[in-house]
Design a protein around this motif. Structure first.
Motif, PDB file in Angstrom:
ATOM      1  N   TYR A  25       0.833  -1.204   0.000  1.00 52.17           N
ATOM      2  CA  TYR A  25       0.000   0.000   0.000  1.00 52.17           C
ATOM      3  C   TYR A  25       0.872   1.260   0.000  1.00 52.17           C
ATOM      4  CZ  TYR A  25      -3.892   3.104   0.650  1.00 52.17           C
ATOM      5  OH  TYR A  25      -4.829   4.093   0.459  1.00 52.17           O
ATOM      6  N   GLU A  26       1.968   1.243   0.739  1.00 47.19           N
ATOM      7  CA  GLU A  26       2.894   2.383   0.717  1.00 47.19           C
ATOM      8  C   GLU A  26       3.494   2.548  -0.677  1.00 47.19           C
ATOM      9  OE1 GLU A  26       4.401   2.281   5.369  1.00 47.19           O
ATOM     10  OE2 GLU A  26       5.433   1.048   3.871  1.00 47.19           O
ATOM     11  N   THR A  27       3.761   1.439  -1.348  1.00 49.80           N
ATOM     12  CA  THR A  27       4.261   1.490  -2.718  1.00 49.80           C
ATOM     13  C   THR A  27       3.222   2.120  -3.635  1.00 49.80           C
ATOM     14  OG1 THR A  27       5.661  -0.445  -2.368  1.00 49.80           O
ATOM     15  CG2 THR A  27       5.094   0.087  -4.651  1.00 49.80           C
ATOM     16  N   LYS A  28       1.966   1.777  -3.446  1.00 53.28           N
ATOM     17  CA  LYS A  28       0.874   2.374  -4.227  1.00 53.28           C
ATOM     18  C   LYS A  28       0.858   3.884  -4.053  1.00 53.28           C
ATOM     19  CE  LYS A  28      -3.802   3.569  -4.033  1.00 53.28           C
ATOM     20  NZ  LYS A  28      -4.090   4.992  -3.893  1.00 53.28           N
ATOM     21  N   GLU A  29       0.947   4.355  -2.819  1.00 50.86           N
ATOM     22  CA  GLU A  29       0.933   5.795  -2.551  1.00 50.86           C
ATOM     23  C   GLU A  29       2.149   6.483  -3.152  1.00 50.86           C
ATOM     24  OE1 GLU A  29       0.515   5.646   1.735  1.00 50.86           O
ATOM     25  OE2 GLU A  29      -1.627   6.157   1.552  1.00 50.86           O
ATOM     26  N   TRP A  30       3.319   5.867  -3.023  1.00 57.94           N
ATOM     27  CA  TRP A  30       4.558   6.409  -3.575  1.00 57.94           C
ATOM     28  C   TRP A  30       4.464   6.512  -5.098  1.00 57.94           C
ATOM     29  CZ3 TRP A  30       7.949   2.982  -6.318  1.00 57.94           C
ATOM     30  CH2 TRP A  30       9.161   3.551  -6.710  1.00 57.94           C
ATOM     31  N   LEU A  31       3.980   5.455  -5.739  1.00 61.92           N
ATOM     32  CA  LEU A  31       3.833   5.459  -7.192  1.00 61.92           C
ATOM     33  C   LEU A  31       2.861   6.532  -7.657  1.00 61.92           C
ATOM     34  CD1 LEU A  31       3.594   1.771  -8.436  1.00 61.92           C
ATOM     35  CD2 LEU A  31       5.159   3.532  -9.218  1.00 61.92           C
ATOM     36  N   GLU A  32       1.754   6.651  -6.975  1.00 57.12           N
ATOM     37  CA  GLU A  32       0.744   7.638  -7.329  1.00 57.12           C
ATOM     38  C   GLU A  32       1.338   9.049  -7.290  1.00 57.12           C
ATOM     39  OE1 GLU A  32      -3.934   7.337  -6.689  1.00 57.12           O
ATOM     40  OE2 GLU A  32      -2.781   7.452  -4.829  1.00 57.12           O
ATOM     41  N   ARG A  37       3.483  13.585 -10.546  1.00 55.50           N
ATOM     42  CA  ARG A  37       4.474  14.649 -10.804  1.00 55.50           C
ATOM     43  C   ARG A  37       5.084  14.502 -12.194  1.00 55.50           C
ATOM     44  NH1 ARG A  37       5.824  13.496  -5.487  1.00 55.50           N
ATOM     45  NH2 ARG A  37       7.588  12.217  -6.133  1.00 55.50           N
ATOM     46  N   LYS A  38       5.452  13.294 -12.554  1.00 57.47           N
ATOM     47  CA  LYS A  38       6.133  13.052 -13.833  1.00 57.47           C
ATOM     48  C   LYS A  38       5.192  13.259 -15.018  1.00 57.47           C
ATOM     49  CE  LYS A  38       9.255  11.016 -16.605  1.00 57.47           C
ATOM     50  NZ  LYS A  38      10.505  11.613 -16.975  1.00 57.47           N
ATOM     51  N   PHE A  39       3.958  12.815 -14.881  1.00 64.35           N
ATOM     52  CA  PHE A  39       2.999  12.878 -15.970  1.00 64.35           C
ATOM     53  C   PHE A  39       1.851  13.815 -15.594  1.00 64.35           C
ATOM     54  CE2 PHE A  39       5.054   8.696 -16.152  1.00 64.35           C
ATOM     55  CZ  PHE A  39       5.588   8.748 -17.438  1.00 64.35           C
ATOM     56  N   GLU A  40       2.193  15.054 -15.276  1.00 62.68           N
ATOM     57  CA  GLU A  40       1.202  16.001 -14.768  1.00 62.68           C
ATOM     58  C   GLU A  40       0.128  16.371 -15.792  1.00 62.68           C
ATOM     59  OE1 GLU A  40       3.492  19.282 -13.402  1.00 62.68           O
ATOM     60  OE2 GLU A  40       4.206  19.819 -15.394  1.00 62.68           O
ATOM     61  N   ASP A  41       0.370  16.126 -17.069  1.00 64.64           N
ATOM     62  CA  ASP A  41      -0.625  16.417 -18.099  1.00 64.64           C
ATOM     63  C   ASP A  41      -1.576  15.248 -18.345  1.00 64.64           C
ATOM     64  OD1 ASP A  41       0.512  18.912 -18.431  1.00 64.64           O
ATOM     65  OD2 ASP A  41       1.794  18.264 -20.096  1.00 64.64           O
ATOM     66  N   HIS A  42      -1.465  14.207 -17.545  1.00 67.03           N
ATOM     67  CA  HIS A  42      -2.303  13.022 -17.690  1.00 67.03           C
ATOM     68  C   HIS A  42      -3.028  12.736 -16.373  1.00 67.03           C
ATOM     69  CE1 HIS A  42       0.646  12.643 -20.860  1.00 67.03           C
ATOM     70  NE2 HIS A  42      -0.138  11.763 -21.453  1.00 67.03           N
ATOM     71  N   LYS A  43      -4.157  12.066 -16.495  1.00 69.53           N
ATOM     72  CA  LYS A  43      -4.858  11.616 -15.292  1.00 69.53           C
ATOM     73  C   LYS A  43      -4.195  10.312 -14.856  1.00 69.53           C
ATOM     74  CE  LYS A  43      -9.431  10.530 -13.570  1.00 69.53           C
ATOM     75  NZ  LYS A  43      -9.499   9.183 -13.099  1.00 69.53           N
ATOM     76  N   THR A  92      11.997   1.925 -14.818  1.00 69.28           N
ATOM     77  CA  THR A  92      11.376   0.925 -15.684  1.00 69.28           C
ATOM     78  C   THR A  92       9.895   1.232 -15.893  1.00 69.28           C
ATOM     79  OG1 THR A  92      12.925  -0.741 -14.871  1.00 69.28           O
ATOM     80  CG2 THR A  92      10.937  -1.554 -15.967  1.00 69.28           C
ATOM     81  N   ILE A  93       9.213   1.612 -14.835  1.00 69.15           N
ATOM     82  CA  ILE A  93       7.788   1.942 -14.923  1.00 69.15           C
ATOM     83  C   ILE A  93       7.594   3.174 -15.798  1.00 69.15           C
ATOM     84  CG2 ILE A  93       5.762   2.654 -13.595  1.00 69.15           C
ATOM     85  CD1 ILE A  93       6.949   0.904 -11.281  1.00 69.15           C
ATOM     86  N   TYR A  94       8.430   4.202 -15.616  1.00 69.56           N
ATOM     87  CA  TYR A  94       8.366   5.396 -16.460  1.00 69.56           C
ATOM     88  C   TYR A  94       8.532   5.025 -17.931  1.00 69.56           C
ATOM     89  CZ  TYR A  94       8.894   8.770 -12.549  1.00 69.56           C
ATOM     90  OH  TYR A  94       8.712   9.538 -11.428  1.00 69.56           O
TER      91      TYR A  94
END
Length: 101
Positions: A25-32, A37-43, A92-94
């Motif tokens: 769950y902490e990973t979920k919050e961190w990823l979100e 921030r990285k993809f601020e023009d996307h939902k 990798t996710i980016y």
């Protein structure tokens, strides 16, 4: 605006090999936070599925994979592709997300 949706699978207790890592769950919050921030023009939407809780049948194969020790958790899935597990790498996710948008 394009939507970015990931699913983080995990449980409240950490997997045996992930002792010093954050919970799923902490990973979920961190990823979100990082993806927003990285993809601020996307939902950006990051869902959390508790492998020991109630979940849609659509999540059964990933949950069963974790329970059968095929995957470590947290398991991160994007566009029905595993993009991270255990100690996920943000780079990798980016890369996977950037390739799809």
């Amino acid at each position: 605006m394009r939507e970015i949706k990931l699913v983080v699978y995990g449980g409240e207790e950490k997997c045996a090999s992930c002792i010093n890592l954050p919970t799923a769950y902490e990973t979920k919050e961190w990823l979100e936070a990082a993806l927003s921030r990285k993809f601020e023009d996307h939902k950006v939407e990051v869902d959390y599925i508790d492998i020991h809780g109630n979940f849609d049948e659509s999540h059964r194969s990933y949950v069963q994979g974790i329970l059968d020790d095929e995957y470590f958790y947290p398991l991160i899935v994007f566009n029905d592709e595993v993009v991270g597990e255990g100690n996920p790498r943000l780079k990798t996710i980016y890369e996977k997300i950037e390739a799809s948008i």
